[in-house]
Design a protein around this motif. Structure first.
Motif, PDB file in Angstrom:
ATOM      1  N   ASP A  13       0.441  -0.860  -0.381  1.00 27.63           N
ATOM      2  CA  ASP A  13      -0.259  -0.015  -0.183  1.00 27.63           C
ATOM      3  C   ASP A  13       0.704   1.306   0.366  1.00 27.63           C
ATOM      4  O   ASP A  13       0.746   2.224  -0.986  1.00 27.63           O
ATOM      5  CB  ASP A  13      -1.230   0.429   1.585  1.00 27.63           C
ATOM      6  CG  ASP A  13      -2.018  -0.522   1.174  1.00 27.63           C
ATOM      7  OD1 ASP A  13      -2.508  -1.179   0.212  1.00 27.63           O
ATOM      8  OD2 ASP A  13      -2.727  -1.692   2.189  1.00 27.63           O
ATOM      9  N   GLY A  72     -11.339   7.903  -0.241  1.00 29.65           N
ATOM     10  CA  GLY A  72     -11.622   6.975   0.694  1.00 29.65           C
ATOM     11  C   GLY A  72     -12.889   7.346   1.535  1.00 29.65           C
ATOM     12  O   GLY A  72     -13.188   8.831   1.442  1.00 29.65           O
ATOM     13  N   VAL A  75      -9.846   2.335   2.527  1.00 29.47           N
ATOM     14  CA  VAL A  75      -8.631   2.959   2.954  1.00 29.47           C
ATOM     15  C   VAL A  75     -10.136   4.329   3.346  1.00 29.47           C
ATOM     16  O   VAL A  75     -10.987   4.202   2.769  1.00 29.47           O
ATOM     17  CB  VAL A  75      -8.924   3.317   1.544  1.00 29.47           C
ATOM     18  CG1 VAL A  75      -8.019   4.455   1.763  1.00 29.47           C
ATOM     19  CG2 VAL A  75      -7.907   2.341   0.881  1.00 29.47           C
ATOM     20  N   ASP A 131      -7.314   8.668   1.277  1.00 30.28           N
ATOM     21  CA  ASP A 131      -6.004   8.773   0.379  1.00 30.28           C
ATOM     22  C   ASP A 131      -5.904   9.857  -0.634  1.00 30.28           C
ATOM     23  O   ASP A 131      -7.689   9.698  -1.317  1.00 30.28           O
ATOM     24  CB  ASP A 131      -6.584   7.630  -0.439  1.00 30.28           C
ATOM     25  CG  ASP A 131      -5.569   7.156  -1.031  1.00 30.28           C
ATOM     26  OD1 ASP A 131      -4.491   8.177  -1.968  1.00 30.28           O
ATOM     27  OD2 ASP A 131      -5.879   6.269  -1.987  1.00 30.28           O
ATOM     28  N   LYS A 139      -6.001   3.979   6.390  1.00 24.60           N
ATOM     29  CA  LYS A 139      -6.212   2.379   6.202  1.00 24.60           C
ATOM     30  C   LYS A 139      -6.569   1.737   7.356  1.00 24.60           C
ATOM     31  O   LYS A 139      -5.430   1.470   8.166  1.00 24.60           O
ATOM     32  CB  LYS A 139      -5.622   1.014   4.688  1.00 24.60           C
ATOM     33  CG  LYS A 139      -6.222   0.135   4.709  1.00 24.60           C
ATOM     34  CD  LYS A 139      -5.477  -0.682   3.632  1.00 24.60           C
ATOM     35  CE  LYS A 139      -6.092  -1.676   3.150  1.00 24.60           C
ATOM     36  NZ  LYS A 139      -5.265  -2.608   1.858  1.00 24.60           N
ATOM     37  N   LYS A 193      -7.069  -1.805   8.794  1.00 25.89           N
ATOM     38  CA  LYS A 193      -7.127  -3.124   8.703  1.00 25.89           C
ATOM     39  C   LYS A 193      -7.707  -4.295   9.885  1.00 25.89           C
ATOM     40  O   LYS A 193      -7.308  -4.013  11.346  1.00 25.89           O
ATOM     41  CB  LYS A 193      -5.297  -3.290   8.548  1.00 25.89           C
ATOM     42  CG  LYS A 193      -5.220  -5.616   8.663  1.00 25.89           C
ATOM     43  CD  LYS A 193      -4.029  -5.370   8.671  1.00 25.89           C
ATOM     44  CE  LYS A 193      -3.175  -6.471   8.074  1.00 25.89           C
ATOM     45  NZ  LYS A 193      -2.412  -6.746   7.945  1.00 25.89           N
TER      46      LYS A 193
END
Length: 582
Positions: free
Chosen positions: A87, A133, A145, A148, A155, A157
């Motif tokens: 990324d 985003g 995301v 961005d 981001k 996770k």
């Protein structure tokens, strides 16, 4: 014969597989298979391809864009990739004014690593850079995301895993002998008969990048893991749960591309993060699982207590200096710190690596036959490795690999060695895309006839069953020390989403003196540890779900039979997990 008792275990296999299948499909399906595959393979890059989705009619121009992107990515076969690294590198790629969008997919490689495919969309003259985003335009399709725009990237996770694991006659049916004085025992351990358990973990974190200047970016990651286990595990029958920090690191990366297209990148980072060296023969398991942390077999945690590293890369050549303080279980904490320097390069289908490690601090013990005891502190390690293959995209070929390492010590006479050689061939265009390989590996034991200490210290070796976890069951008894192994391995892809990996292992001891290994096997009357046959299956159900399982059968050799006074039993295990992430 290896399969003499197979029919007697039919009910065990049926029972284990039914429960495994039932358990696994209770898991919801959200996430990205890319992240899962990078995690389970340790992210070693077998192949990196760059494709333009809307190429121009000017082939020279297309190739120029591909070359520019390849140099900006600064990732090559033999490197280790993470979702965050890809990324962050794509942030640099997206600055190319010719590109409208970038994306990537991760595929299982034929050599046990991954193939990464970068896909580029060229933009027309009228197109502008698009900000995206969920914090900017609320579009769910861009999630996870969050932001961005203008080089700023954030981001989320998230991962969730559910696993079912079962053993028949764990520890060859003799846990009292095989686990004597083991500090992980808490309550009842697995042994003769059938035993099973369920474990899971949930993981969440945030990873971001922020520009400092046109060529310099800061980045950081912060995450946590909660884990849970219940049932009859290998070492305990107690239900456990644990919550802890996983990643917590910061870094800065800067780079420069010359007019000739050569790319130089400097990357500095520090904190809690995952680290591996080569294919993991020396360093890959930088965190411990099980015990009070639960999730023994799913290996939820990988991040060390501390990793500090400085990496300088010029095109395909990389030099890095690092320090690793592994996150060990408190009950087994050896206070080990490893310093190292690593150089690696790639040219003409060949990956080459050279490393030197030192251990300035450690309480881990070495036991001598005369009764003396030394510590790991003062250990020095040299390692050289190479991997070559003559394959090209969509065409098979031969691949060769080899590694040699030597250990010495500042405080006493020590010379331990480890080496491996592997050869294989792949046929990607043949039905089921088979790959066959053979690997010979040796980790020396201590020779009582010499004044020198020769027992190999495995350090942080391991990974998965296609790296240096040698034998799914056997590895739990004899790890990578005083060991000679023969691995016969194949890969089959009966479907684009399915991969089968059968293995047949033969295990021998290098020396009958085995102090420092399993206490029941400290003094051997035979060098025959045994044999194992296992089958791993991987099902890439979609981009949103990954299923992984195994069946393993281990037959003890004469060394184990004699140590257990003939009271040994063949060991079976089954496992299945489902893992998803976004």
């Amino acid at each position: 014969m290896l399969f003499k008792s197979a029919l007697n275990k039919k009910s065990f296999l049926i029972r284990g597989l039914i429960v495994a299948l039932t358990t696994s499909f209770l898991v919801p399906s959200i996430g990205q298979a890319e992240n899962i595959l990078l995690e389970t393979t340790n992210g070693r890059i077998d192949e990196l391809r760059i494709e333009i989705l809307n190429p121009t009619t000017d082939q020279a121009y297309n190739q120029k864009i591909i070359d520019q992107v390849r140099r900006t990515l600064a990732m090559y076969p033999g490197d280790h990739a993470t979702e965050e690294k890809i990324d962050f590198n794509l942030i640099q790629v997206k600055k190319n004014p010719a590109l409208a969008t970038t994306s990537y997919t991760v595929e299982s490689g034929v050599y046990g690593g991954v193939n990464i495919v970068i896909r580029l969309q060229l933009k027309s003259d009228a197109e502008q850079n698009l900000e995206q985003g969920i914090l900017l335009n609320k579009e769910r399709k861009v999630f996870p995301v969050l932001y961005d725009a203008n080089g700023r990237f954030l981001k989320a996770k998230f991962e969730l895993l559910g696993m079912y694991y079962a053993n028949q006659n764990a520890w060859y049916g003799n846990p009292d002998a095989m686990l004597q004085s083991n500090p992980l025992i808490d309550g009842k351990s697995s042994g003769a008969g059938y035993a099973d358990w369920v474990e899971s973990f949930i993981y969440g974190g945030l990873y971001g990048m922020y520009p400092i200047s046109d060529n310099t970016y800061s980045y950081a990651g912060l995450s946590a893991i909660g884990s849970f286990s219940t049932g009859q595990e290998l070492f305990t029958d107690k239900t456990r749960s644990h919550l802890g920090v996983e990643d917590a690191f910061v870094g800065v990366v800067t780079g420069k591309t010359t007019e000739a297209g050569n790319r130089t990148v400097l990357n500095l980072s520090a904190g809690r993060e995952r680290f591996s060296l080569g294919d993991g023969m020396l360093i890959v398991n930088t965190a411990s699982n099980g015990g009070e942390r639960a999730a023994l077999q799913s290996n939820a945690r990988w991040s060390a207590d501390f990793v500090g590293k400085a990496q300088l890369q010029y095109n395909r050549h990389r030099l890095e200096i690092f320090q690793v303080d592994p996150d060990e279980l408190p009950v087994l904490d050896t206070k080990t710190i490893i310093n190292g320097i690593n150089a690696q390069t790639n040219f003409q289908n060949t990956d080459l690596g050279l490393s030197y490690l030192t251990v300035p601090k450690s309480n881990a013990s070495y036991y001598m036959p005369e009764g003396q005891k030394y510590t790991r502190e003062g250990l020095k390690v040299w390692d050289v490795r190479a991997h070559w293959n003559n394959t090209v995209a969509n065409r098979g070929g031969i691949f060769l690999a080899g590694e040699y390492a030597q250990q010495t010590h500042d405080d006493f006479n020590m010379k331990a060695e480890a080496y491996s050689v592997e050869a294989g061939y792949s046929w990607p265009t043949v039905k089921y895309a088979p790959t066959f390989s053979y690997r010979y590996a040796k980790f020396t034991g201590d020779d009582p006839k010499t004044d020198r200490y020769e027992r190999w210290d495995p350090l942080l070796s391991g990974g998965n069953g296609e790296q240096w976890v040698q034998g799914i069951n056997h590895f739990k008894v004899v790890q990578d020390s005083n060991l000679i192994s023969h691995r016969f391995q194949a890969r089959f892809r009966p479907h684009q989403k399915i991969e089968l990996v059968p293995q047949y292992w033969i295990f021998k001891a290098d020396s009958e003196l085995n102090l420092g290994g399993n206490p029941a096997l400290s003094f051997l009357d035979s060098k025959d540890y045994g044999q194992e046959l296992n089958l791993t299956f991987k099902y890439f159900y979609s981009r949103n779900i990954y299923v992984h399982g195994h069946i393993a059968y281990t037959k003890p050799g004469e060394a184990v039979k004699q140590a257990l006074n003939g009271q040994d039993k063949d060991w079976w295990s089954t496992m299945m997990f489902v893992r998803y992430a976004f």
